[in-house]
Scaffold this motif. Structure first.
Motif, mmCIF file in Angstrom:
data_model
loop_
_atom_site.group_PDB
_atom_site.id
_atom_site.type_symbol
_atom_site.label_atom_id
_atom_site.label_comp_id
_atom_site.label_asym_id
_atom_site.label_seq_id
_atom_site.Cartn_x
_atom_site.Cartn_y
_atom_site.Cartn_z
ATOM 1 N N UNK A 107 42.151 39.609 34.005
ATOM 2 C CA UNK A 107 43.110 39.567 34.655
ATOM 3 C C UNK A 107 42.885 38.915 36.210
ATOM 4 N N UNK A 108 41.294 39.118 36.372
ATOM 5 C CA UNK A 108 41.092 38.107 38.136
ATOM 6 C C UNK A 108 41.005 37.494 38.656
ATOM 7 N N UNK A 109 40.906 36.408 37.807
ATOM 8 C CA UNK A 109 41.191 34.707 38.168
ATOM 9 C C UNK A 109 41.766 34.365 37.914
ATOM 10 N N UNK A 110 42.290 33.510 39.053
ATOM 11 C CA UNK A 110 43.250 32.684 39.194
ATOM 12 C C UNK A 110 43.757 31.908 40.179
ATOM 13 N N UNK A 111 44.826 30.676 40.346
ATOM 14 C CA UNK A 111 44.532 30.053 41.799
ATOM 15 C C UNK A 111 44.264 30.243 42.836
#
Length: 258
Positions: A193-197
């Protein structure tokens, strides 16, 4: 008389060895490293033609379970300090680290494990000051890049997990400037859940570069001379107890933390 002189000489040698031993158990900044700041990544980010900003980076290893155990513990930022744990916790442990420092990894793998349960139970809050002096000592931008990414992970609500993952993937050699933005994103893949824009952009663009300098200023203002340095309720922890979980647990217990 000869025996007396020999005794003095032996004492001087022993003292010198002791000093060397102490110096060899921590990473220390140079005289002009207190200015903070630094550059975010001397190495170029992936080109726009790549499918992702971490294309070409090596694979990362999964961290220990410690970070996951603290997944529900709040993390916040005030000035140059990141605090993990209940703000109203009775006890405070202050930790000064540089992401490239091998002794900080040794502490995280050892003594710091004794903090996981007390923090999860709300008995202790941990205040991290993330330094970046090793970039100046050794060249490169790894400490600054990692500190920037760690700050970004607070905004994403994943600091304890990412902090554990960063140290789990520290380079084998201190001189290896391994923490590129691309590799830090690979490390972030190990935290669900850490990766994101927003996070990816902050890591790639050095969004928190100014904060990295602020953290280094906090490190210097506190008069800390090396990493890891740990204070338990305002009193400096025995450096000899930092690298073994049982030894540091004993140190915590002596301060009323169990």
């Amino acid at each position: 008389m000869a025996v007396h002189k020999a005794g003095h000489k032996a004492a001087r040698v022993a003292a010198a060895v002791a000093l060397i031993s102490v110096a060899a158990s921590a990473c220390g900044p140079g005289d002009d490293d207190a200015k903070g700041g630094g550059r975010v990544s001397e190495k170029p980010a992936a080109s726009s033609s790549d499918k992702s900003p971490d294309a070409g980076a090596p694979e990362a290893e999964a961290p220990s379970a410690a970070g996951a155990q603290l997944a529900d513990v709040p993390a916040s930022v005030k000035g140059g300090v990141i605090t993990v744990g209940d703000p109203k916790a009775k006890h405070t442990v202050k930790i000064y680290e540089d992401p490239r420092c091998p002794f900080c990894k040794k502490f995280e793998d050892g003594g710091a494990q004794a903090l996981v349960k007390p923090v999860a139970d709300g008995k202790v809050k941990v205040e991290y000051t993330i330094a970046s002096f090793l970039d100046n000592n050794l060249g490169g931008s790894g400490s600054v890049n990692a500190a920037n990414a760690l700050r970004a992970s607070v905004e994403a609500g994943k600091f304890p997990q990412f902090h554990a993952a960063v140290f789990a993937n520290q380079a084998a050699e201190e001189s290896d400037d391994a923490y590129t933005p691309a590799f830090l994103l690979k490390i972030a893949d190990k935290v669900e859940g850490l990766r994101g824009g927003a996070f990816d952009k902050a890591v790639t663009n050095g969004t928190y570069k100014k904060w990295v300098g602020e953290a280094m200023e906090s490190f210097s203002a506190d008069g800390v001379k090396g990493t890891p340095t740990v204070f338990i309720d305002g009193k400096k922890a025995d450096s000899g107890a930092l690298y073994e979980q049982a030894a540091f647990a004993k140190e915590l217990k002596a301060k009323g933390i169990s």
